[in-house]
Write a protein that holds these residues in place. Structure first.
Motif, PDB file in Angstrom:
ATOM      1  N   ASP A 275       0.830  -1.213   0.000  1.00  0.00           N
ATOM      2  CA  ASP A 275       0.000   0.000   0.000  1.00  0.00           C
ATOM      3  C   ASP A 275       0.860   1.257   0.000  1.00  0.00           C
ATOM      4  N   PHE A 276       1.913   1.244   0.806  1.00  0.00           N
ATOM      5  CA  PHE A 276       2.778   2.416   0.866  1.00  0.00           C
ATOM      6  C   PHE A 276       3.555   2.585  -0.439  1.00  0.00           C
ATOM      7  N   ALA A 277       4.118   1.498  -0.930  1.00  0.00           N
ATOM      8  CA  ALA A 277       4.977   1.580  -2.112  1.00  0.00           C
ATOM      9  C   ALA A 277       4.227   2.009  -3.350  1.00  0.00           C
ATOM     10  N   THR A 278       2.964   1.649  -3.452  1.00  0.00           N
ATOM     11  CA  THR A 278       2.190   1.987  -4.658  1.00  0.00           C
ATOM     12  C   THR A 278       1.556   3.367  -4.590  1.00  0.00           C
ATOM     13  N   THR A 279       1.589   3.999  -3.425  1.00  0.00           N
ATOM     14  CA  THR A 279       0.996   5.335  -3.294  1.00  0.00           C
ATOM     15  C   THR A 279       2.016   6.416  -2.992  1.00  0.00           C
ATOM     16  N   ARG A 280       3.209   6.048  -2.624  1.00  0.00           N
ATOM     17  CA  ARG A 280       4.253   7.016  -2.302  1.00  0.00           C
ATOM     18  C   ARG A 280       4.914   7.493  -3.586  1.00  0.00           C
ATOM     19  N   VAL A 281       4.768   8.798  -3.865  1.00  0.00           N
ATOM     20  CA  VAL A 281       5.324   9.382  -5.097  1.00  0.00           C
ATOM     21  C   VAL A 281       6.224  10.564  -4.711  1.00  0.00           C
ATOM     22  N   ILE A 283       8.638  13.689  -5.005  1.00  0.00           N
ATOM     23  CA  ILE A 283       8.745  14.717  -6.055  1.00  0.00           C
ATOM     24  C   ILE A 283       9.960  14.457  -6.932  1.00  0.00           C
ATOM     25  N   SER A 284      11.052  14.019  -6.323  1.00  0.00           N
ATOM     26  CA  SER A 284      12.273  13.793  -7.084  1.00  0.00           C
ATOM     27  C   SER A 284      12.139  12.639  -8.077  1.00  0.00           C
ATOM     28  N   LEU A 285      11.206  11.707  -7.796  1.00  0.00           N
ATOM     29  CA  LEU A 285      11.030  10.552  -8.669  1.00  0.00           C
ATOM     30  C   LEU A 285       9.894  10.763  -9.664  1.00  0.00           C
ATOM     31  N   GLY A 286       8.817  11.360  -9.193  1.00  0.00           N
ATOM     32  CA  GLY A 286       7.698  11.642 -10.075  1.00  0.00           C
ATOM     33  C   GLY A 286       6.830  10.438 -10.408  1.00  0.00           C
ATOM     34  N   ARG A 287       7.010   9.352  -9.720  1.00  0.00           N
ATOM     35  CA  ARG A 287       6.210   8.139  -9.928  1.00  0.00           C
ATOM     36  C   ARG A 287       6.269   7.315  -8.649  1.00  0.00           C
ATOM     37  N   PRO A 288       5.365   6.341  -8.480  1.00  0.00           N
ATOM     38  CA  PRO A 288       5.385   5.546  -7.245  1.00  0.00           C
ATOM     39  C   PRO A 288       6.707   4.814  -7.065  1.00  0.00           C
ATOM     40  N   ILE A 289       7.140   4.711  -5.812  1.00  0.00           N
ATOM     41  CA  ILE A 289       8.404   4.017  -5.562  1.00  0.00           C
ATOM     42  C   ILE A 289       8.310   2.538  -5.924  1.00  0.00           C
ATOM     43  N   ARG A 294      14.672  -1.301  -6.821  1.00  0.00           N
ATOM     44  CA  ARG A 294      15.019  -1.446  -5.406  1.00  0.00           C
ATOM     45  C   ARG A 294      13.814  -1.929  -4.599  1.00  0.00           C
ATOM     46  N   ILE A 295      12.688  -1.262  -4.756  1.00  0.00           N
ATOM     47  CA  ILE A 295      11.482  -1.623  -4.005  1.00  0.00           C
ATOM     48  C   ILE A 295      10.927  -2.957  -4.491  1.00  0.00           C
ATOM     49  N   GLN A 296      11.059  -3.216  -5.763  1.00  0.00           N
ATOM     50  CA  GLN A 296      10.590  -4.504  -6.285  1.00  0.00           C
ATOM     51  C   GLN A 296      11.396  -5.666  -5.689  1.00  0.00           C
ATOM     52  N   ALA A 297      12.685  -5.458  -5.530  1.00  0.00           N
ATOM     53  CA  ALA A 297      13.528  -6.496  -4.933  1.00  0.00           C
ATOM     54  C   ALA A 297      13.154  -6.705  -3.463  1.00  0.00           C
ATOM     55  N   GLN A 347      10.745  -7.188   9.259  1.00  0.00           N
ATOM     56  CA  GLN A 347      11.883  -6.281   9.411  1.00  0.00           C
ATOM     57  C   GLN A 347      12.390  -5.786   8.065  1.00  0.00           C
ATOM     58  N   THR A 348      12.302  -6.608   7.047  1.00  0.00           N
ATOM     59  CA  THR A 348      12.720  -6.187   5.702  1.00  0.00           C
ATOM     60  C   THR A 348      11.845  -5.050   5.205  1.00  0.00           C
ATOM     61  N   ALA A 349      10.541  -5.164   5.433  1.00  0.00           N
ATOM     62  CA  ALA A 349       9.621  -4.097   5.016  1.00  0.00           C
ATOM     63  C   ALA A 349       9.899  -2.812   5.777  1.00  0.00           C
ATOM     64  N   VAL A 350      10.112  -2.933   7.074  1.00  0.00           N
ATOM     65  CA  VAL A 350      10.363  -1.756   7.903  1.00  0.00           C
ATOM     66  C   VAL A 350      11.671  -1.077   7.508  1.00  0.00           C
ATOM     67  N   ALA A 351      12.720  -1.860   7.295  1.00  0.00           N
ATOM     68  CA  ALA A 351      14.021  -1.286   6.948  1.00  0.00           C
ATOM     69  C   ALA A 351      13.961  -0.529   5.629  1.00  0.00           C
ATOM     70  N   ALA A 352      13.180  -1.034   4.687  1.00  0.00           N
ATOM     71  CA  ALA A 352      13.110  -0.390   3.373  1.00  0.00           C
ATOM     72  C   ALA A 352      12.368   0.937   3.415  1.00  0.00           C
ATOM     73  N   LEU A 353      11.384   1.056   4.285  1.00  0.00           N
ATOM     74  CA  LEU A 353      10.569   2.275   4.321  1.00  0.00           C
ATOM     75  C   LEU A 353      11.048   3.294   5.344  1.00  0.00           C
ATOM     76  N   GLY A 354      11.957   2.881   6.243  1.00  0.00           N
ATOM     77  CA  GLY A 354      12.580   3.846   7.152  1.00  0.00           C
ATOM     78  C   GLY A 354      11.611   4.452   8.142  1.00  0.00           C
ATOM     79  N   ASN A 355      11.719   5.767   8.330  1.00  0.00           N
ATOM     80  CA  ASN A 355      10.940   6.462   9.346  1.00  0.00           C
ATOM     81  C   ASN A 355       9.444   6.247   9.205  1.00  0.00           C
ATOM     82  N   ALA A 356       8.971   6.210   7.984  1.00  0.00           N
ATOM     83  CA  ALA A 356       7.527   6.052   7.772  1.00  0.00           C
ATOM     84  C   ALA A 356       7.009   4.781   8.436  1.00  0.00           C
ATOM     85  N   ALA A 357       7.781   3.720   8.367  1.00  0.00           N
ATOM     86  CA  ALA A 357       7.352   2.433   8.913  1.00  0.00           C
ATOM     87  C   ALA A 357       7.431   2.387  10.426  1.00  0.00           C
ATOM     88  N   LEU A 358       8.165   3.291  11.044  1.00  0.00           N
ATOM     89  CA  LEU A 358       8.321   3.317  12.490  1.00  0.00           C
ATOM     90  C   LEU A 358       7.425   4.351  13.155  1.00  0.00           C
TER      91      LEU A 358
END
Length: 396
Positions: A275-281, A283-289, A294-297, A347-358
């Motif tokens: 849910d987070f990865a498909t909605t987080r866009v 500005i520097s990327l201009g598209r969902p993460i 990286r996120i796909q892996a 933990q893998t999900a949390v580590a990838a999303l950083g502060n948002a996940a905590l």
């Protein structure tokens, strides 16, 4: 609970009084969604998750292991695992209370150690609404009995009753329990369980549960002060070679309910990550993460760990039910491996999303806290590894 693997004989099969749960994927997904609706609020308040328990009750999940001779569906361990995964994905506190209740009902189906009138009362309550029941075993000085020792909680015979006194910790279900199955030392030297109504005079719940995870599981302390319990409510746990050995010290076929519910937590974390990865866009990327490799892996790694845990769970149940020679000795190790996999997934999900996940408002923070509780269920990792090492090294 002390659980045997030999079904009891029944002269006749009672009419079915409890529904057979609908275990289709769509039906379980609906239960998951309904239970999840109040999970966050219950986590914050620490209140008993009555809404989730009521949903599980209406779906027939709380009574899924009631024996056929008592009018239940008598589902097996693989079906129970599917139930607990679905509940764990919605609210693991609901799943834990359910897992413990299902274990007790299964124990009665195969061992019939409850007095019939007492068990009938539990069944009547279970028809009317959620009636959780749990083995209450841990004590302040001893901890959980899986590592050895005897209870200080005592049952003293007084005519046709026992007088129960003692203090227990980590009584999951707490204020919601219809019955406590209390681990005691009788005054004649026997060790066993005493079946105690949750509303008996002298039973007092102390709200001590202030935990990192499973905050709505109501795992409080209990004091028993001169509680009078009928003499027939005692069930002895047999000694092996003259020594009491706690049945929870070694994993068995019916002990995989706890790891199953944490697979549900890992599934919930996977969905929160998606849910987070498909909605987080950014500005520097201009598209969902989610469009980045990286996120796909990371998503692939999360799914790998969940697939590993699920395969271990259902593979172990299939092999154990097939009675493969010598496989039973590895069941405790399988529980360890499942625990490692589900923790790694979250933990893998949390580590990838950083502060948002905590952040408290993000569900991954709750899923991380909840999944870490998988480690506390016996047999714990070090005990399982030491036992396995001694076995393969042929050390008594």
């Amino acid at each position: 609970m002390s659980i045997t693997d030999t079904p009891v004989e029944s002269s006749s099969e009672a009419p079915q009084r409890f529904p057979t749960p609908d275990l289709r994927a769509s039906a379980l997904a609906e239960v998951t969604a309904q239970v999840a609706a109040t999970a966050e609020a219950n986590d914050r308040s620490g209140d008993i998750p009555w809404e989730g328990l009521a949903i599980a009750h209406r779906a027939g999940l709380l009574t899924a292991t009631v024996g056929q001779e008592y009018g239940g569906p008598d589902l097996g361990p693989a079906e129970v695992a599917r139930i607990l995964i679905a509940l764990g994905e919605g609210d693991p506190s609901v799943a834990l209370i359910t897992a413990n209740s299902l274990a007790v009902h299964h124990g009665q189906a195969v061992g019939a150690h409850w007095p019939l009138a007492v068990y009938e009362d539990l069944l009547t309550r279970s028809q009317a609404g959620p009636a959780p029941v749990n083995a209450v075993r841990a004590e302040p000085e001893l901890g959980a009995p899986a590592r050895g020792g005897l209870p200080t909680t005592t049952a003293v015979a007084d005519g046709d009753h026992w007088i129960l006194n003692g203090h227990k910790t980590f009584a999951t279900g707490g204020e919601a329990l219809a019955y406590h199955v209390v681990w005691v030392l009788a005054d004649d030297g026997r060790v066993g369980h005493l079946i105690v109504p949750g509303d008996a005079v002298g039973v007092r719940i102390t709200r001590t549960w202030d935990h990192l995870g499973l905050r709505a599981s109501n795992t409080h302390d209990v004091d028993y002060a001169d509680v009078r319990v009928p003499i027939e409510n005692f069930h002895e746990i047999p000694r092996v070679g003259g020594v009491y050995r706690d049945p929870a010290a070694v994993a068995g076929l019916w002990s995989f309910g706890h790891p199953a519910l944490y697979i549900g937590v890992a599934r919930a974390a996977r969905q929160a990550f998606v849910d987070f990865a498909t909605t987080r866009v950014p500005i520097s990327l201009g598209r969902p993460i989610s469009t980045t490799e990286r996120i796909q892996a990371v998503a692939g790694e999360i799914d790998t760990q969940i697939a590993t845990a699920e395969t271990l769970l259902f593979g172990a149940l299939a092999r154990a039910q097939a009675d493969e020679p010598a496989f039973g000795a590895q069941l405790s190790l399988i529980k360890v491996a499942i625990a490692r996999a589900v923790i790694t997934a979250v933990q893998t999900a949390v580590a990838a999303l950083g502060n948002a996940a905590l952040t408290r408002h993000h569900p991954l923070e709750r899923h991380l806290r909840d999944v870490l509780c998988v480690r506390v269920h016996p047999p714990q990792e070090d005990s399982a590894l030491i036992a396995a090492g001694r076995r393969i090294l042929d050390i008594p």
